[in-house]
Design a protein around this motif. Structure first.
Motif, PDB file in Angstrom:
ATOM      1  N   GLY A  10      -3.552  -0.157   3.917  1.00 35.18           N
ATOM      2  CA  GLY A  10      -3.552  -1.347   2.984  1.00 35.18           C
ATOM      3  C   GLY A  10      -2.434  -2.366   3.206  1.00 35.18           C
ATOM      4  N   PHE A  47      -8.006   1.121   5.595  1.00 38.98           N
ATOM      5  CA  PHE A  47      -8.373   0.125   4.470  1.00 38.98           C
ATOM      6  C   PHE A  47      -9.876   0.689   3.698  1.00 38.98           C
ATOM      7  N   GLU A  79     -11.296  -6.004   4.278  1.00 37.13           N
ATOM      8  CA  GLU A  79      -9.833  -5.902   3.943  1.00 37.13           C
ATOM      9  C   GLU A  79      -8.809  -5.659   5.200  1.00 37.13           C
TER      10      GLU A  79
END
Ligand code: FES
Length: 176
Positions: free
Chosen positions: A29, A55, A60
């Motif tokens: 992330g 992710f 994302e």
């Protein structure tokens, strides 16, 4: 805004500890951006880094293109399988056993814990960058401590402040 706090990934340390040629960069992330500059530095040092980015879902995923432009082997994982390898970063790390000799990791604590366990199992050195909520950022509130493997004279575990002693720690000096 306070900036320039704490330390960063140390590229020289990699040579001091292992003379590694094949570092593995693992990001989860928002742990992705710190690995980008690191990757460029390692390439400038003639290392051959591999990158794994994890992710939750395809929507994302970010900076995939940026890493691809660097020309490094890149694996993207998504927890829901909407892009790349389905699962967590460790699902992409495990098949690479024997193909890397040092690990740089940045991401949420569960991810760091899982990657740290893989490093321990193979006795591989590395550096882990911790994410933590920070109230003061200057070492005063003790709201961001993590456990280290260092003991004081009474065999008590020494804690470290992620904001000022980190956020990057040697893999072998922290307990996750
Ligand atoms: Fe206050 Fe780290 S955030 S000691």
């Amino acid at each position: 805004l306070l900036t320039g706090l704490g330390n960063g990934f140390d590229v020289d340390r990699l040579d001091e500890v292992t003379a590694s040629q094949f570092p593995l960069l693992v990001g989860g992330g928002v742990g992705t951006p710190p690995l980008y500059g690191l990757c460029k530095k390692l390439l400038a040092e003639c290392k051959e880094p591999r990158v794994i980015l994890g992710f939750n879902t395809a929507a994302e995923v970010f900076w995939q293109r940026e890493f691809e432009v660097l020309g490094v082997p890149l694996t993207v994982t998504t927890a829901d399988g909407t892009q790349g390898v389905k699962g967590f970063v460790t699902d992409a790390v495990v098949p690479l056993e024997g193909k890397y000799d040092y690990v740089y990791a940045c991401g949420p604590e569960p991810m760091l814990r899982a990657v740290h366990a893989l490093c321990e199992k193979q006795d591989i050195h590395g550096q882990f960058s911790f994410e933590e909520r920070m109230a003061c950022g200057v070492g005063a509130c003790l709201g961001c401590v993590c456990k280290t493997t260092k003991k004081d004279a009474h065999s008590h575990v020494n804690n470290a402040r992620i904001c000022t002693d980190g956020p990057v720690f040697e893999a072998k000096e922290v307990e996750i």
